[in-house]
Design an enzyme around this catalytic site. Structure first.
Site, PDB file in Angstrom:
ATOM      1  N   ASP A 149       0.115  61.041  22.433  1.00 41.79           N
ATOM      2  CA  ASP A 149       0.000  60.041  21.375  1.00 41.79           C
ATOM      3  C   ASP A 149      -0.809  60.647  20.225  1.00 41.79           C
ATOM      4  OD1 ASP A 149      -2.675  59.983  22.175  1.00 41.79           O
ATOM      5  OD2 ASP A 149      -2.503  58.048  23.183  1.00 41.79           O
ATOM      6  N   ALA A 150      -1.164  59.856  19.253  1.00 45.08           N
ATOM      7  CA  ALA A 150      -1.886  60.350  18.075  1.00 45.08           C
ATOM      8  C   ALA A 150      -3.245  60.948  18.430  1.00 45.08           C
ATOM      9  CB  ALA A 150      -2.060  59.224  17.055  1.00 45.08           C
TER      10      ALA A 150
END
Length: 132
Positions: free
Chosen positions: A15-16
């Protein structure tokens, strides 16, 4: 018998924040199952084409223990727990540097191309039991 599959966490898996997105653990164990079938001397494609044999996940119970991160090396261990005529149950655990980070039990069912449960071919059943 325990089957080991080793993979690395790539950018696309995270994810980020650089942490593995939760659904990707299921992809990792799917790849390990495919690799296990190959190690047993079969291919999912040939089992489907020649014997109308198609494995699907019927049930999965999993526990996310710790996160994996970008560029971590992971080992997925797969072993048979229970083998029946048309299904088998696996334990699939993911380790990062020998530390358990994900634990699962997966029930796989063999179905034909019409979606009906199908007995495993005898040669495959014998091989699975031998490697249990």
């Amino acid at each position: 018998m325990i089957f080991n599959f080793i993979t690395k966490v790539y950018y696309e898996d995270t994810d980020a924040g650089g942490i593995v997105y939760y659904a990707n653990y299921l992809k990792f164990i799917e790849r390990a199952r495919t690799n296990m079938i190959l190690e047993l001397g079969f291919s999912l494609k040939s089992l489907s084409e020649k014997y109308d044999c198609n494995f699907v996940v019927k049930n999965i119970d999993c526990n996310y223990i710790k996160s994996a991160k970008l560029e971590d090396d992971l080992t997925i261990q797969t072993k048979f727990l229970n083998i029946k005529n048309a299904s088998f149950e696996l334990e699939q655990n993911i380790f990062k540097i020998n530390e358990l980070i994900f634990k699962s039990k997966v029930l796989m069912v063999n179905i034909n191309s019409s979606g009906k449960p199908l007995k495993l071919p005898q040669f495959l059943l014998s091989c699975l039991i031998k490697n249990d």
